[in-house]
Design a protein around this motif. Sequence first.
Motif, PDB file in Angstrom:
ATOM      1  N   VAL A   1      66.848  52.139  18.644  1.00  0.00           N
ATOM      2  CA  VAL A   1      67.838  52.422  19.684  1.00  0.00           C
ATOM      3  C   VAL A   1      67.946  51.232  20.628  1.00  0.00           C
ATOM      4  CG1 VAL A   1      68.578  54.031  21.476  1.00  0.00           C
ATOM      5  CG2 VAL A   1      67.211  54.867  19.544  1.00  0.00           C
ATOM      6  N   GLN A   2      69.159  50.746  20.804  1.00  0.00           N
ATOM      7  CA  GLN A   2      69.417  49.643  21.721  1.00  0.00           C
ATOM      8  C   GLN A   2      69.745  50.219  23.091  1.00  0.00           C
ATOM      9  OE1 GLN A   2      71.208  46.252  20.001  1.00  0.00           O
ATOM     10  NE2 GLN A   2      72.563  45.864  21.724  1.00  0.00           N
TER      11      GLN A   2
ATOM     12  N   PHE B   1      69.139  43.840  14.058  1.00  0.00           N
ATOM     13  CA  PHE B   1      68.040  44.806  14.124  1.00  0.00           C
ATOM     14  C   PHE B   1      68.381  46.120  13.445  1.00  0.00           C
ATOM     15  CE2 PHE B   1      65.606  43.088  18.092  1.00  0.00           C
ATOM     16  CZ  PHE B   1      65.504  41.849  17.459  1.00  0.00           C
ATOM     17  N   LYS B   2      69.602  46.203  12.869  1.00  0.00           N
ATOM     18  CA  LYS B   2      70.024  47.423  12.166  1.00  0.00           C
ATOM     19  C   LYS B   2      69.842  48.668  13.059  1.00  0.00           C
ATOM     20  CE  LYS B   2      69.049  45.566   7.538  1.00  0.00           C
ATOM     21  NZ  LYS B   2      69.937  44.483   7.825  1.00  0.00           N
ATOM     22  N   VAL B   3      70.416  48.575  14.244  1.00  0.00           N
ATOM     23  CA  VAL B   3      70.273  49.621  15.259  1.00  0.00           C
ATOM     24  C   VAL B   3      70.981  50.906  14.819  1.00  0.00           C
ATOM     25  CG1 VAL B   3      70.935  50.239  17.618  1.00  0.00           C
ATOM     26  CG2 VAL B   3      69.972  47.971  17.138  1.00  0.00           C
ATOM     27  N   ASN B   4      70.313  52.057  15.022  1.00  0.00           N
ATOM     28  CA  ASN B   4      70.881  53.369  14.675  1.00  0.00           C
ATOM     29  C   ASN B   4      71.679  53.995  15.810  1.00  0.00           C
ATOM     30  OD1 ASN B   4      67.677  53.727  13.413  1.00  0.00           O
ATOM     31  ND2 ASN B   4      69.431  53.570  12.027  1.00  0.00           N
ATOM     32  N   ALA B   5      71.237  53.741  17.055  1.00  0.00           N
ATOM     33  CA  ALA B   5      71.859  54.396  18.215  1.00  0.00           C
ATOM     34  C   ALA B   5      71.837  53.440  19.394  1.00  0.00           C
ATOM     35  CB  ALA B   5      71.128  55.692  18.560  1.00  0.00           C
ATOM     36  N   ILE B   6      72.723  53.696  20.350  1.00  0.00           N
ATOM     37  CA  ILE B   6      72.806  52.837  21.528  1.00  0.00           C
ATOM     38  C   ILE B   6      72.970  53.697  22.777  1.00  0.00           C
ATOM     39  CG2 ILE B   6      75.323  52.567  21.332  1.00  0.00           C
ATOM     40  CD1 ILE B   6      74.902  49.655  22.378  1.00  0.00           C
ATOM     41  N   CYS B   7      72.404  53.231  23.898  1.00  0.00           N
ATOM     42  CA  CYS B   7      72.581  53.858  25.211  1.00  0.00           C
ATOM     43  C   CYS B   7      73.331  52.859  26.091  1.00  0.00           C
ATOM     44  CB  CYS B   7      71.238  54.183  25.853  1.00  0.00           C
ATOM     45  SG  CYS B   7      70.186  55.290  24.916  1.00  0.00           S
ATOM     46  N   ALA B   8      74.403  53.309  26.733  1.00  0.00           N
ATOM     47  CA  ALA B   8      75.199  52.405  27.558  1.00  0.00           C
ATOM     48  C   ALA B   8      76.173  53.212  28.403  1.00  0.00           C
ATOM     49  CB  ALA B   8      75.969  51.415  26.674  1.00  0.00           C
ATOM     50  N   THR B   9      76.844  52.527  29.335  1.00  0.00           N
ATOM     51  CA  THR B   9      77.983  53.150  29.986  1.00  0.00           C
ATOM     52  C   THR B   9      79.140  53.111  28.985  1.00  0.00           C
ATOM     53  OG1 THR B   9      78.763  51.060  30.943  1.00  0.00           O
ATOM     54  CG2 THR B   9      77.244  52.381  32.269  1.00  0.00           C
ATOM     55  N   PRO B  10      80.008  54.123  28.976  1.00  0.00           N
ATOM     56  CA  PRO B  10      81.087  54.128  27.991  1.00  0.00           C
ATOM     57  C   PRO B  10      82.051  52.961  28.142  1.00  0.00           C
ATOM     58  CG  PRO B  10      81.331  55.914  29.573  1.00  0.00           C
ATOM     59  CD  PRO B  10      79.978  55.347  29.788  1.00  0.00           C
ATOM     60  N   SER B  11      82.333  52.534  29.376  1.00  0.00           N
ATOM     61  CA  SER B  11      83.253  51.413  29.566  1.00  0.00           C
ATOM     62  C   SER B  11      82.665  50.128  28.994  1.00  0.00           C
ATOM     63  CB  SER B  11      83.573  51.237  31.058  1.00  0.00           C
ATOM     64  OG  SER B  11      82.407  50.966  31.804  1.00  0.00           O
ATOM     65  N   TYR B  12      81.352  49.933  29.165  1.00  0.00           N
ATOM     66  CA  TYR B  12      80.748  48.721  28.609  1.00  0.00           C
ATOM     67  C   TYR B  12      80.739  48.760  27.085  1.00  0.00           C
ATOM     68  CZ  TYR B  12      77.657  44.887  27.561  1.00  0.00           C
ATOM     69  OH  TYR B  12      77.154  43.721  27.035  1.00  0.00           O
ATOM     70  N   PHE B  13      80.524  49.939  26.514  1.00  0.00           N
ATOM     71  CA  PHE B  13      80.513  50.007  25.052  1.00  0.00           C
ATOM     72  C   PHE B  13      81.900  49.724  24.484  1.00  0.00           C
ATOM     73  CE2 PHE B  13      80.496  52.194  20.898  1.00  0.00           C
ATOM     74  CZ  PHE B  13      79.448  51.496  20.313  1.00  0.00           C
TER      75      PHE B  13
END
Length: 348
Positions: free
Chosen positions: A111-112, A155-167
């Motif tokens: 998870v990133q 890194f073959k990331v499965n999931a990410i945590c972020a603000t929606p606008s930044y994503f």
Amino acid sequence: MLRENWNDAGPGFHPVSSSDYLPAAQLRDLQLRRLQSMVGRAYAHVPLFRGRMDVRGLTPASIESLADLGRLPFTVKADLRDTYPFGLFASPMSVMLRTFAAAGISRGDIVQNAFGYGLFTGGLGAHYGLEAIGATVVPVSGGNTDRQVMLLRDFKVNAICATPSYFLHLIERAAELGIDLRDLPLRAGVFGAEPWTPAMRQRIEADAGIKAFDIYGLSEIIGPGVAAECSAQDGLHVFEDHFYPEVIDPETGAVLPDGQEGELVLTTLSKRAMPMIRYRTRDITRLVAEPCACGRTLRRMQRVGRRSDDMMIIHGINVFPSQIEAALLAVEGALPHYRIVLRREHGL
């Protein structure tokens, strides 16, 4: 910790989520016992709260049922500023585990974490919750978008945590670099710290090929982990064994029934370092008591789309027009006549 949170129950259920499925009667009994304990602690240690209860002729013994919560005074943001320093921040780690379990994140996932670290509660709250559930955390924090895209891919990331606008900005930048996020192993995004619309969710899911989950929290209560979406994506489950929700009429303060829109008020039931009684969030929502398709018995709150005050949330940061006015008036010769224009560029 990893061993303790091992999941051998198969997909669709994680043992850390067991409290999400408590029978209603058992949950209400737990809430009452925790509320009585929290009110007693706040009365004994928080002069502001004790003084307001005394004015109303109340003592901790006055709380005999959950309905008696409505007799207690509200807490507002100004109270925290006026009584600073108000104590230590402390939050139950279990709610972050349950947040990520609801999004299908478990041991072995990569998870990133693009929430900001430092004094912003989101970054560290998400980081330690992910580690506790057994995921590998890529602690990239916010910004440096080109590196974010590189890490997602390498890194073959499965999931990410972020603000929606930044994503959304990250999606656009990845396309400019010739990378389609839909070709990566990325399958889930946990987004919060700012309001976002169903249309923004649809765009994120279509352009990144992921399932986008909404989470809700606020620094005055805990940071992230007050409420989270499940696989049904039909409202955010409030972790009611730790936070008791009410919806009130923002004008009169009267408690409204489930299903009626109003201002969300939260009472912490398990925070000992900084108990918060009937905190007015100023967020407008409604509570949904009907059963969820996922089987959780916790009530859900509707996605927050507006507030009862004039606060704006810019890239996850709370901004009040009064702060802008104070900065302008600090300039010699400036007049208190101004207009605030909010716009997005490249998803931000």
